[in-house]
Scaffold this motif. Structure first.
Motif, mmCIF file in Angstrom:
data_model
loop_
_atom_site.group_PDB
_atom_site.id
_atom_site.type_symbol
_atom_site.label_atom_id
_atom_site.label_comp_id
_atom_site.label_asym_id
_atom_site.label_seq_id
_atom_site.Cartn_x
_atom_site.Cartn_y
_atom_site.Cartn_z
ATOM 1 N N GLU A 1 -15.337 -26.571 28.163
ATOM 2 C CA GLU A 1 -16.410 -25.704 28.634
ATOM 3 C C GLU A 1 -17.649 -26.513 28.993
ATOM 4 O O GLU A 1 -18.251 -27.169 28.145
ATOM 5 N N GLN A 2 -18.011 -26.465 30.252
ATOM 6 C CA GLN A 2 -19.199 -27.167 30.722
ATOM 7 C C GLN A 2 -20.446 -26.596 30.055
ATOM 8 O O GLN A 2 -20.611 -25.397 29.926
ATOM 9 N N GLY A 3 -21.323 -27.476 29.590
ATOM 10 C CA GLY A 3 -22.542 -27.052 28.923
ATOM 11 C C GLY A 3 -22.425 -26.958 27.414
ATOM 12 O O GLY A 3 -23.443 -26.811 26.726
ATOM 13 N N CYS B 1 -20.228 -36.659 29.701
ATOM 14 C CA CYS B 1 -21.088 -36.099 28.656
ATOM 15 C C CYS B 1 -22.364 -36.913 28.528
ATOM 16 O O CYS B 1 -22.401 -38.094 28.872
ATOM 17 N N ALA B 2 -23.412 -36.285 28.010
ATOM 18 C CA ALA B 2 -24.685 -36.956 27.736
ATOM 19 C C ALA B 2 -24.975 -36.881 26.246
ATOM 20 O O ALA B 2 -24.731 -35.855 25.601
ATOM 21 N N TYR B 3 -25.524 -37.966 25.713
ATOM 22 C CA TYR B 3 -25.872 -38.029 24.289
ATOM 23 C C TYR B 3 -27.356 -37.741 24.090
ATOM 24 O O TYR B 3 -28.201 -38.234 24.830
ATOM 25 N N HIS C 1 -28.559 -35.823 17.626
ATOM 26 C CA HIS C 1 -27.274 -36.485 17.382
ATOM 27 C C HIS C 1 -26.085 -35.673 17.894
ATOM 28 O O HIS C 1 -25.001 -35.706 17.309
ATOM 29 N N LEU C 2 -26.291 -34.942 18.988
ATOM 30 C CA LEU C 2 -25.218 -34.171 19.592
ATOM 31 C C LEU C 2 -25.005 -34.623 21.033
ATOM 32 O O LEU C 2 -25.872 -35.260 21.630
ATOM 33 N N ALA C 3 -23.853 -34.288 21.583
ATOM 34 C CA ALA C 3 -23.552 -34.578 22.985
ATOM 35 C C ALA C 3 -23.339 -33.275 23.731
ATOM 36 O O ALA C 3 -22.931 -32.271 23.144
ATOM 37 N N THR C 4 -23.619 -33.300 25.026
ATOM 38 C CA THR C 4 -23.459 -32.132 25.886
ATOM 39 C C THR C 4 -22.479 -32.459 27.006
ATOM 40 O O THR C 4 -22.566 -33.529 27.616
ATOM 41 N N ILE C 5 -21.555 -31.553 27.271
ATOM 42 C CA ILE C 5 -20.638 -31.722 28.393
ATOM 43 C C ILE C 5 -21.385 -31.340 29.669
ATOM 44 O O ILE C 5 -21.687 -30.171 29.901
ATOM 45 N N LEU C 6 -21.709 -32.341 30.487
ATOM 46 C CA LEU C 6 -22.495 -32.114 31.687
ATOM 47 C C LEU C 6 -21.667 -31.575 32.837
ATOM 48 O O LEU C 6 -22.100 -30.687 33.572
#
Length: 255
Positions: free
Chosen positions: A130-132, A104-106, A111-116
């Motif tokens: 779920e990616q993205g 994941c990226a912060y 203040h949110l993270a994304t599933i890369l």
């Protein structure tokens, strides 16, 4: 889509982000619908982007992301692409533990993270990731592994924004309890999470860049029914080692 921002500069940035995450070709009307911006405003902003090569005219009345935008993106990605760099580590975690691995990226801006990137286990009983997708940092091993290493000001801002869990709907732990949880994560170098009610568990460790800023995290998710406490230390060691190597790579690239 959230409410569109005010001010030309903010609207231009908002528009670029929308274009970058949208289809390869788009019409002015389609962009107006997705951004909630007036067509007259969009037309003016698009002309500026076309002049700089960040957007190009397509067939008919359509537009598309410009080659200059791709060039800018590739220049940044060439320095350190977290998703691509993490790929072999994700596969190694899945091969060793037969559990879904995630990087994941912060984003400090919201203040949110994304599933890369995810690598799914072949096990028929698994927790789908779920990616993205984007998520708050106050919940789960992935989020808390990053939250624990942010500045006190960022932690305070995040805890003020977060009220209830996205899965359970339960209120977040009290401030004192959260501080204890985060202190334990800082001490151990990883976060663990277990919720038997929603059949989810996981372990995760933070990834750092230059100046020890939090870039993201890497971890494993699994059904809580398959989580084995006697394996937690070894699983945590695996994700910490992967996070450490990715952090070293990032520091070299950003130095």
């Amino acid at each position: 889509m959230s409410d569109s921002p005010r001010g030309s500069a903010l609207r231009l940035i908002f528009l670029l982000k929308t274009i970058a995450s949208g289809p390869h070709h788009f019409l002015l009307a389609e962009l107006a619908e997705s951004t909630k911006l007036p067509k007259s405003t969009l037309h003016r902003l698009l002309q500026n982007l076309v002049q700089t090569g960040l957007v190009e005219r397509g067939r008919g009345q359509s537009y598309r992301p410009g080659r200059e935008l791709y060039l800018l993106a590739s220049q940044l990605v060439s320095r350190f692409d977290l998703a691509r760099s993490a790929q072999p580590f994700l596969h190694a975690l899945v091969e060793k533990w037969q559990e879904t691995a995630v990087v994941c990226a912060y984003s400090p801006a919201d203040h949110l993270a994304t599933i890369l990137r995810t690598v799914q286990t072949d096990h028929p009983l698994r927790f789908a990731v779920e990616q993205g997708s984007r998520f708050e940092l106050a919940w789960g091993a992935l989020g808390r592994s990053m939250l624990a290493f942010l500045s006190s000001g960022e932690v305070e801002a995040i805890l003020r924004e977060v009220k209830t869990g996205p899965l359970s709907g339960k209120p977040r732990p009290r401030r004192e309890e959260m501080q204890d949880i985060l202190e334990e994560i800082r001490r151990d170098g990883y976060a663990r999470y277990f919720d038997g009610g929603f059949d989810i568990a996981g372990v995760a460790a933070p990834i750092f860049g230059a100046d020890d800023e939090v870039l993201g995290c890497i971890g494993m998710t699994m059904p809580s029914s398959r989580f084995q406490p006697d394996l937690e230390d070894e699983q945590a060691r695996s994700v910490r080692e992967a996070a450490s190597k990715l952090s070293e790579m990032a520091r070299i690239c950003y130095s």
